[in-house]
Design an enzyme around this catalytic site. Structure first.
Site, mmCIF file in Angstrom:
data_model
loop_
_atom_site.group_PDB
_atom_site.id
_atom_site.type_symbol
_atom_site.label_atom_id
_atom_site.label_comp_id
_atom_site.label_asym_id
_atom_site.label_seq_id
_atom_site.Cartn_x
_atom_site.Cartn_y
_atom_site.Cartn_z
ATOM 1 N N TRP A 181 -67.258 -18.178 65.523
ATOM 2 C CA TRP A 181 -65.933 -17.754 65.443
ATOM 3 C C TRP A 181 -65.213 -17.738 64.029
ATOM 4 C CZ3 TRP A 181 -61.161 -19.892 63.632
ATOM 5 C CH2 TRP A 181 -60.008 -19.260 63.986
ATOM 6 N N SER A 207 -78.902 -28.028 75.903
ATOM 7 C CA SER A 207 -79.239 -28.307 74.579
ATOM 8 C C SER A 207 -79.137 -29.851 74.328
ATOM 9 C CB SER A 207 -78.027 -27.655 73.433
ATOM 10 O OG SER A 207 -78.224 -26.735 73.453
ATOM 11 N N THR A 262 -76.699 -35.099 67.749
ATOM 12 C CA THR A 262 -77.671 -35.760 66.964
ATOM 13 C C THR A 262 -78.500 -34.618 66.169
ATOM 14 O OG1 THR A 262 -79.359 -36.100 68.560
ATOM 15 C CG2 THR A 262 -78.090 -37.922 68.264
ATOM 16 N N ASN A 268 -76.988 -32.069 64.911
ATOM 17 C CA ASN A 268 -75.800 -31.642 63.925
ATOM 18 C C ASN A 268 -75.913 -32.514 62.548
ATOM 19 O OD1 ASN A 268 -73.310 -31.062 66.309
ATOM 20 N ND2 ASN A 268 -74.739 -29.788 65.664
ATOM 21 N N ARG A 309 -69.853 -24.758 79.279
ATOM 22 C CA ARG A 309 -70.206 -24.515 77.627
ATOM 23 C C ARG A 309 -69.607 -23.226 77.364
ATOM 24 N NH1 ARG A 309 -76.094 -25.236 74.754
ATOM 25 N NH2 ARG A 309 -75.152 -24.458 72.740
ATOM 26 N N ASP A 326 -68.874 -25.099 72.143
ATOM 27 C CA ASP A 326 -69.536 -24.438 71.157
ATOM 28 C C ASP A 326 -68.885 -23.097 70.686
ATOM 29 O OD1 ASP A 326 -71.934 -23.722 70.052
ATOM 30 O OD2 ASP A 326 -72.940 -22.801 71.800
ATOM 31 N N GLY A 327 -69.456 -22.769 69.529
ATOM 32 C CA GLY A 327 -68.887 -21.480 69.093
ATOM 33 C C GLY A 327 -68.098 -21.517 67.905
ATOM 34 N N ARG A 336 -68.542 -22.090 64.643
ATOM 35 C CA ARG A 336 -69.085 -21.696 63.362
ATOM 36 C C ARG A 336 -68.994 -20.164 63.436
ATOM 37 N NH1 ARG A 336 -74.687 -24.381 62.163
ATOM 38 N NH2 ARG A 336 -74.043 -24.100 59.839
#
Length: 253
Positions: free
Chosen positions: A38, A210, A79, A81, A202, A33-34, A36
């Site tokens: 970043w 999630s 799913t 996304n 995570r 995760d992260g 976007r």
């Protein structure tokens, strides 16, 4: 800068020493995760974050392999996304296909798909399948690529598959209900025949699953790391392993 690097190396060696006799998780799940956020922090497009995140995967797998981990599950596309902007999703799918192909060409890992390829465009599903099949029969660490994956969707599909089998065998719904057990679902999950993850990591500071491996993670240990996935370092991974080693696992007992 040189002094900081020296201190970092010393700290990393100390962590490795602490883990020399520590229990190591056989199966690690990772929520990458992260990417976007970043990219946003740099004023860059989301695709740059996705590419930076993809570039981190091989490095991470090397760390896990060195530590003695047997299975790693990487959640690359949920799913949820699939409802993203078409342009961003298209670019993300291309990046994922390229990343999986690169992993297959390394010759170091046995790859498997964890997810519903029918939810993806035909060309993407074909590219991923081709890369996965190229690693069949390899020795070494197994790497599950979670694409088109959602925990609720997985459980729903497992129940559907179980009911289809029962119907094909001529069993009634009442008969299925009478004999239904947890194992009926577990034996139809994407990760059937694999041990559940001992540790789920995570990145990005978010403290939730999630929907990641909802069924399999019931007794997993969780480690939430503040850094975005593209900035995840070996020392962050070693900290996760140390945290895992320090916990008393009761496994529901």
């Amino acid at each position: 800068m040189a002094q900081w690097n020296m201190l970092y190396d010393i700290y990393e060696r100390r962590l490795r020493s602490e883990l020399a006799t520590a229990p190591i998780p056989a199966h690690i799940g990772v929520i990458l995760d992260g990417n976007r956020r970043w990219a946003k922090s740099l004023g860059a497009p989301a695709s740059q974050g996705h590419r930076a995140g993809a570039g981190k995967i091989s490095e991470f797998l090397g760390w896990a392999n060195d530590a003695g981990v047997g299975i790693v599950t990487l959640w690359l596309l949920s799913t949820d996304n699939l409802s993203r902007d078409a342009d961003e999703l298209g670019e993300l799918l291309r990046i994922i296909c390229e990343a999986v192909e690169a992993l297959a060409k390394q010759g170091a890992w046995r790859l498997a798909i964890v997810g519903d390829l029918s939810l993806l465009p035909d060309g993407v599903a074909a590219d991923l399948t081709r890369s996965i099949e190229a690693t069949a029969g390899r020795e070494g660490m197994k790497v599950n690529i979670a694409v088109g994956y959602g925990g609720r969707h997985e459980i729903t599909e497992a129940v559907r598959a179980m009911m289809r089998e029962a119907a094909a065998a001529g069993r009634s719904l009442a008969e299925v209900a009478e004999s239904f057990t947890d194992q009926d679902i577990a034996s139809h999950l994407y990760t059937k025949d694999q041990p559940d993850p001992d540790l789920v990591i995570r990145t990005s500071g978010e403290q939730r699953l999630s929907g990641f491996m909802l069924w399999q993670s019931v007794h997993s240990e969780y480690y939430f790391c503040e850094v975005y996935w593209p900035d995840f370092r070996r020392v962050d991974f070693l900290r996760a392993l140390r945290s895992y080693a320090q916990r008393e696992r009761r496994l529901g007992r």
